[in-house]
Every structure is written in C-alpha cells, then in structure tokens.
Design a protein around this motif. Sequence first.
Motif, PDB file in Angstrom:
ATOM      1  N   HIS A 256       3.784  -1.189 -10.596  1.00 38.13           N
ATOM      2  CA  HIS A 256       4.468  -0.289 -10.667  1.00 38.13           C
ATOM      3  C   HIS A 256       4.096   0.762  -9.050  1.00 38.13           C
ATOM      4  O   HIS A 256       3.607   0.975  -8.767  1.00 38.13           O
ATOM      5  N   CYS A 257       5.588   1.171  -8.805  1.00 38.55           N
ATOM      6  CA  CYS A 257       5.901   1.318  -7.726  1.00 38.55           C
ATOM      7  C   CYS A 257       6.762   2.277  -7.474  1.00 38.55           C
ATOM      8  O   CYS A 257       6.708   2.923  -9.040  1.00 38.55           O
ATOM      9  N   LYS A 258       6.988   2.818  -6.550  1.00 36.61           N
ATOM     10  CA  LYS A 258       7.499   4.604  -6.322  1.00 36.61           C
ATOM     11  C   LYS A 258       8.344   4.515  -7.094  1.00 36.61           C
ATOM     12  O   LYS A 258       8.953   3.588  -6.883  1.00 36.61           O
ATOM     13  N   TYR A 259       9.027   5.696  -7.462  1.00 31.56           N
ATOM     14  CA  TYR A 259      10.680   6.057  -7.839  1.00 31.56           C
ATOM     15  C   TYR A 259      11.515   4.888  -9.438  1.00 31.56           C
ATOM     16  O   TYR A 259      12.073   4.965  -9.925  1.00 31.56           O
ATOM     17  N   GLY A 260       9.709   4.715  -9.782  1.00 30.51           N
ATOM     18  CA  GLY A 260       9.727   4.278 -10.878  1.00 30.51           C
ATOM     19  C   GLY A 260      10.061   2.939 -11.424  1.00 30.51           C
ATOM     20  O   GLY A 260      10.891   2.340 -12.558  1.00 30.51           O
TER      21      GLY A 260
ATOM     22  N   ASP B  33       1.163  -1.270  -0.621  1.00 32.99           N
ATOM     23  CA  ASP B  33      -0.329  -0.024  -0.184  1.00 32.99           C
ATOM     24  C   ASP B  33       0.984   1.459   0.100  1.00 32.99           C
ATOM     25  O   ASP B  33       0.695   2.551  -1.134  1.00 32.99           O
ATOM     26  N   LYS B  34       2.247   0.767   0.539  1.00 32.05           N
ATOM     27  CA  LYS B  34       3.059   2.312   0.431  1.00 32.05           C
ATOM     28  C   LYS B  34       3.792   2.639  -0.911  1.00 32.05           C
ATOM     29  O   LYS B  34       4.263   3.813  -1.072  1.00 32.05           O
ATOM     30  N   SER B  35       3.976   1.484  -1.507  1.00 33.43           N
ATOM     31  CA  SER B  35       5.098   1.337  -2.128  1.00 33.43           C
ATOM     32  C   SER B  35       4.347   1.682  -4.163  1.00 33.43           C
ATOM     33  O   SER B  35       5.077   2.006  -4.657  1.00 33.43           O
ATOM     34  N   VAL B  36       3.096   0.458  -4.031  1.00 31.51           N
ATOM     35  CA  VAL B  36       2.977   0.423  -4.962  1.00 31.51           C
ATOM     36  C   VAL B  36       1.847   1.611  -5.497  1.00 31.51           C
ATOM     37  O   VAL B  36       1.244   1.666  -4.833  1.00 31.51           O
ATOM     38  N   GLU B  37       2.151   2.040  -6.705  1.00 29.40           N
ATOM     39  CA  GLU B  37       1.212   3.209  -7.259  1.00 29.40           C
ATOM     40  C   GLU B  37      -0.204   2.197  -7.989  1.00 29.40           C
ATOM     41  O   GLU B  37      -1.706   3.084  -8.252  1.00 29.40           O
ATOM     42  N   LYS B  38       0.238   1.569  -8.934  1.00 27.80           N
ATOM     43  CA  LYS B  38      -0.989   0.845  -8.957  1.00 27.80           C
ATOM     44  C   LYS B  38      -0.347  -0.779 -10.103  1.00 27.80           C
ATOM     45  O   LYS B  38       0.536  -0.981  -9.967  1.00 27.80           O
TER      46      LYS B  38
ATOM     47  N   THR C 149       9.320  -0.562 -11.125  1.00 25.01           N
ATOM     48  CA  THR C 149       8.396  -2.077 -11.948  1.00 25.01           C
ATOM     49  C   THR C 149       8.750  -3.588 -11.353  1.00 25.01           C
ATOM     50  O   THR C 149       9.760  -3.712 -11.646  1.00 25.01           O
TER      51      THR C 149
END
Length: 261
Positions: free
Chosen positions: A96-100, A74-79, A102
């Motif tokens: 797709h996680c933060k800071y690009g 929930d904290k690191s994954v955006e979609k 995948t």
Amino acid sequence: LSRIGDELYLEPTEKGLSLRAVNSSRSAFASFLFAPLFFQLYELGSPVPDTKCFRCKVHMKSFLGVFRSLPSLDKSVEKCLILLKPRTSRLVLQLHCKYGVTKTHNLAFQECERLQAVFDTQRCSSRLCAPARVLADAVVHFPPTLAEVTLGTGPGGKISLRNFVEDEAEPSKTMVTELWLAEDEFQSVTVSPDSCITFCLKEFRGLLTFAEASNLLLTIHFDEPGRPVVFSLDDTVLEVHLVLATLSDLDSSSLPPPTNG
C-alpha cells in the motif's frame, strides 16, 4: 535467508510468523520468528480442514522480487499486507503506497512438511555472547572468497578467528589470517579449554549483516567438532537461529564423527 536456500518456508503459528530456509546439502538452516507484536495486525485465520496448522514454501527469488529497491520502498510504501490463501495456493503480497496506489503480487506456493532443525543449545558446552559489530569487524579482514573459518579459544579467555587451511596444503603457499579477540570484548564467555570448530563463513556473514543493522547481540552455542554450531539473535519481537554443520576432527578419534541434528 536467501544466502541459505532457494526456497522460503512460511508457517503462521500462535507464536508468530515463521520464515525458514535450508541449503541443498542440509548443512545450514536458518529460522526467523516474528512475534505478533511485530505486526500492526496479525490474524492467524481458521485452520485448514484435517490439519492443525498450515505450511507452505515459495521460490526465494520470487519473494525477494517483491521487495526490490528497499530505499525507494521505504519512501513510497506505507504498509505491507501478507495474505495466505490455501484454497487457491497463493501467497498475496500487497504494498500500500502513497497517493492510494496498491501493488498486488500473487505468488504460487506449495504445501510442505514442517522444516525444523533439531538442536538443543542448553547441551552445548561453550557459549559466547557479543555485539554483532565486534564479530563483523573481525570477519571483514577475511577475503570474500573464503569458504570456511575456524573459531577457537586460547589462554586468558581469548577467542581466535582464522581462515581454515587444509593440512595437506603447503605452508609456504598458504596465507593464514588470524585475529584474537579479548574476553572483555564479549558480553559473556563460557568455553571449554582448547575448543575449536570450523564452519562456513558465507552464511555467518549474512547473519552478521542483519544483526549489525538491527543492533542485536549475537550468541554462539557450540560443542565439539562435528556437532552443529548455533547462532542466535533474540529481541522482544524477533527470534533468529542459524544452525551450521561443523567439520569433524577425524584425527582426534578413530570413532565415527557424531551426526548433526
């Protein structure tokens, strides 16, 4: 769904993405239908040649392994991108996680026939509807090892839940836990007098946990013993059904018990 079966059945349709599971004895079936509005983007894709729609199944443990440690996800994954590739027999899950960053998971799947339980809630003589929290607070009084629970009706519209006890068991050695819920604790109650069914508690607990976390109303459709009980959750973007076999009341009739759908 992982409490039901070891395999996860996926079927993308015009109505949304369907996820289903069934246990090995075919006595428990569950389905989740996520409407297209549930997703940021939902593309059905072109159908596989010579077929109307595409269906597949994957190992449940492999699928769950992608979503380990939900709090950190929930904290690191955006979609999350779910992509079915029939030509290569792969189910691709991309986080797709933060800071690009995948993370890509390729799961092998098998094509399969449609998995669907046959039931008709309109033909059930009894119907209960209540917030999931009401029933979750009731079943918490039963031990985790309890296999089956009996749901019954009583005078004044009361609903009872009690642990199932074999008739042969000695009363002096068996502890019986029974709870009575008043009619006003339910949104609606339509039941046949003195109706009573017995079903497995493990799968029921799993559905209650999900329904309570999602703050959804739970509807129970049931009939006479031996016919399936259907638990339903309904939301604008989600439709859930859990179908469980019930124990037949062999003492009530010399006729063979009715078959489950």
